[in-house]
Write a protein that holds these residues in place. Structure first.
Motif, mmCIF file in Angstrom:
data_model
loop_
_atom_site.group_PDB
_atom_site.id
_atom_site.type_symbol
_atom_site.label_atom_id
_atom_site.label_comp_id
_atom_site.label_asym_id
_atom_site.label_seq_id
_atom_site.Cartn_x
_atom_site.Cartn_y
_atom_site.Cartn_z
ATOM 1 N N SER A 1 -6.036 23.815 5.993
ATOM 2 C CA SER A 1 -5.113 24.834 6.514
ATOM 3 C C SER A 1 -5.828 26.183 6.537
ATOM 4 O O SER A 1 -6.923 26.321 6.018
ATOM 5 N N ASP A 2 -5.169 27.171 7.130
ATOM 6 C CA ASP A 2 -5.793 28.491 7.242
ATOM 7 C C ASP A 2 -5.823 29.224 5.908
ATOM 8 O O ASP A 2 -6.690 30.033 5.642
ATOM 9 N N GLU A 3 -4.846 28.941 5.051
ATOM 10 C CA GLU A 3 -4.691 29.747 3.837
ATOM 11 C C GLU A 3 -5.661 29.387 2.718
ATOM 12 O O GLU A 3 -5.433 29.722 1.561
ATOM 13 N N GLY A 4 -6.699 28.634 3.077
ATOM 14 C CA GLY A 4 -7.665 28.293 2.031
ATOM 15 C C GLY A 4 -7.224 27.133 1.169
ATOM 16 O O GLY A 4 -7.832 26.851 0.148
ATOM 17 N N THR A 5 -6.158 26.468 1.559
ATOM 18 C CA THR A 5 -5.770 25.259 0.825
ATOM 19 C C THR A 5 -5.837 24.069 1.775
ATOM 20 O O THR A 5 -5.984 24.223 2.986
ATOM 21 N N THR A 6 -5.707 22.900 1.202
ATOM 22 C CA THR A 6 -5.780 21.687 1.997
ATOM 23 C C THR A 6 -4.805 20.657 1.423
ATOM 24 O O THR A 6 -4.471 20.720 0.242
ATOM 25 N N ASP A 7 -4.323 19.762 2.293
ATOM 26 C CA ASP A 7 -3.534 18.639 1.798
ATOM 27 C C ASP A 7 -4.450 17.420 1.777
ATOM 28 O O ASP A 7 -5.117 17.134 2.761
ATOM 29 N N MET A 8 -4.464 16.733 0.646
ATOM 30 C CA MET A 8 -5.329 15.560 0.536
ATOM 31 C C MET A 8 -4.432 14.323 0.481
ATOM 32 O O MET A 8 -3.564 14.224 -0.374
ATOM 33 N N THR A 9 -4.646 13.418 1.433
ATOM 34 C CA THR A 9 -3.838 12.196 1.467
ATOM 35 C C THR A 9 -4.731 10.981 1.240
ATOM 36 O O THR A 9 -5.846 10.935 1.752
ATOM 37 N N PHE A 10 -4.243 10.052 0.443
ATOM 38 C CA PHE A 10 -5.005 8.804 0.271
ATOM 39 C C PHE A 10 -4.030 7.647 0.078
ATOM 40 O O PHE A 10 -2.835 7.852 -0.145
ATOM 41 N N SER A 11 -4.532 6.445 0.204
ATOM 42 C CA SER A 11 -3.674 5.280 -0.031
ATOM 43 C C SER A 11 -4.206 4.500 -1.216
ATOM 44 O O SER A 11 -5.402 4.544 -1.533
ATOM 45 N N GLU B 1 0.860 -1.179 0.000
ATOM 46 C CA GLU B 1 0.000 0.000 0.000
ATOM 47 C C GLU B 1 0.902 1.238 0.000
ATOM 48 O O GLU B 1 1.883 1.286 0.730
ATOM 49 N N ALA B 2 0.582 2.221 -0.842
ATOM 50 C CA ALA B 2 1.376 3.448 -0.874
ATOM 51 C C ALA B 2 0.538 4.608 -0.350
ATOM 52 O O ALA B 2 -0.687 4.581 -0.412
ATOM 53 N N LYS B 3 1.244 5.624 0.175
ATOM 54 C CA LYS B 3 0.552 6.817 0.670
ATOM 55 C C LYS B 3 0.832 7.962 -0.293
ATOM 56 O O LYS B 3 1.978 8.280 -0.585
ATOM 57 N N MET B 4 -0.223 8.573 -0.802
ATOM 58 C CA MET B 4 -0.090 9.660 -1.771
ATOM 59 C C MET B 4 -0.638 10.938 -1.139
ATOM 60 O O MET B 4 -1.730 10.921 -0.584
#
Ligand code: ASP
Ligand code: MG
Length: 410
Positions: free
Chosen positions: A302-312, A265-268
């Protein structure tokens, strides 16, 4: 007469001698009065060899010809098994998928079963035939072409036959003696389970426990086919193996039944994704279209109106996933800074139907991992499963610690 389905995997039919051993098992059931449908795999290693030849001949192969080639391994074992039974004076004949006919859709190399008419084989049983030997893994499309059911597909053939013929049971003979609480190669405390619920088996199979093809478990659950997994190398006995059955049939209900792992399984992570409605659909739509099996998903705002999206997703789909996402970015449907792929992770899961009624399983799992100094990177849960991604180097340790903590050896 009652019907029994017996499926023999590749190691159980690896050579004429093994086929004779398997045929003797079939003979025992015939002697008990069953009409038997035997589903055979190709001899072990054969399908891999055939797939290799296809790739060598034509890297971008025509899937219809791939199926024509790789289905042939099962034809050999079906004929040999029928001959062996005849040598034992048991009336038997072989059937290739198209002769039954086992009807599938046209998704070559991944075909799904649509129908198994039972008249032809029942008529033969009526005439005194005692064993129908059927080549597993293969069928026929509406266009009349040979199809295959995906790797491990003979399990699905077996369960589908058990459903279509209302068989008393479907016995899957393999080279392990049942389903274990965890992989015995990782923990010497792993214990064979006498019974496991369909839903638990489904989770374990989709987590990579190789004993049964996931789709075969789905089918068994849907049609309530009693499935038994057992070794063809052990002495026959009624208690042998693991019964995969309805949860009502299981008395001793442990909260956790098994610990599974997947090292593939990889994390992206998509960094700095614009945070607005539709962005998840914009990411996971193209991934679905590219056939990526996304499992866990986490979004960090995050506060700056962006987000980090993580999936496997499975390690061997990382390249395809990156391409799908970069294409979507180029087409302007999503925006992100970069993709980080981490292939040094492993997924560890605890599974058990008892979790539904018992709180605190997740908390206990996290405590066990933290006591071992193992950092959790991603968490996902379902009603009967908790999965975490961790550094791959801690995989064995995590499995052993969880197996101990949930007292699975008892
Ligand atoms: N021979 C096929 C494979 O290896 C199907 C099976 O054995 O289940 O995938
Ligand atoms: Mg198999």
């Amino acid at each position: 007469m009652p019907i029994l389905v017996m499926k023999f995997g590749g190691t159980s039919v690896a050579n004429p001698d093994r086929i004779r051993r398997a045929a003797k098992r079939v003979g025992l059931e015939v002697a008990k009065g069953y009409d038997v449908i035997v589903i055979v795999s190709a001899m072990s290693g054969k399908t891999n060899e055939l797939v290799g030849w296809v790739n060598e001949t034509s890297p971008l192969y025509d899937a219809r010809e791939y199926d024509a080639v790789v289905s042939s391994g099962e034809n050999v074992t079906a004929g040999l098994m029928a001959l062996t039974l005849q040598e034992m004076d048991i009336p038997a004949r072989s059937w290739q998928g198209w002769q039954v006919p086992l009807k599938t859709n046209s998704s070559h190399s991944q075909a799904r079963i649509e129908e198994i008419p039972n008249e032809n084989i029942l008529a033969k049983f009526g005439e005194g035939m005692r064993v129908a030997v059927v080549a597993g893994f293969q069928g026929i499309s509406p266009e009349g072409r040979i199809t295959t059911l995906g790797r491990g597909g003979s399990d699905t053939t077996a369960v589908a036959f058990a459903a279509a013929f209302d068989a008393e049971r479907c016995d899957i003979y393999t080279d392990v003696d049942g389903v274990y609480t965890t992989d015995p190669r990782i923990s010497d405390k792993a214990r064979k389970l006498d019974k496991i619920a369909f839903e638990e088996m489904l989770e374990l199979a989709s987590l990579g426990a190789k004993v049964l093809q996931t789709r075969s478990v789905e089918l068994a659950m849907r049609y309530k086919v009693k499935l038994r997994v057992l070794s063809s190398f052990e002495e026959p006995s009624d208690e042998a193996g693991t019964l995969v059955c309805d949860e009502e049939e299981i008395m001793e209900n442990k909260v956790v039944s098994g610990v599974a792992y997947s090292r593939d399984e990889a994390k992206m992570t998509l960094v700095s994704v614009e945070d607005r409605p539709g962005i998840a659909a914009g990411i996971f739509g193209p991934l679905a279209e590219a056939g990526i099996n996304v499992d866990m998903i986490v979004q960090n705002i995050s506060d700056e109106g962006t987000t980090d999206m993580t999936f496997s997703c499975p390690t061997d789909q990382v390249k395809r996933a990156e391409k799908a996402l970069n294409d979507a970015k180029a087409a302007g449907s999503i925006g992100f800074e970069e993709i980080i792929a981490d292939t040094n992770v492993a997924k560890i899961s605890v599974v058990g139907i008892g979790m539904r009624s018992q709180p605190g399983v997740a908390a206990k799992m996290f405590k066990v991992l933290s006591d071992e100094g193992i950092n959790i990177k991603v968490i996902a849960t379902s009603e009967i499963k908790i999965s975490v991604l961790i550094d791959r180097k801690y995989m064995e340790l995590a499995v052993q610690a969880l197996h101990d903590a949930f007292e699975l050896e008892k």
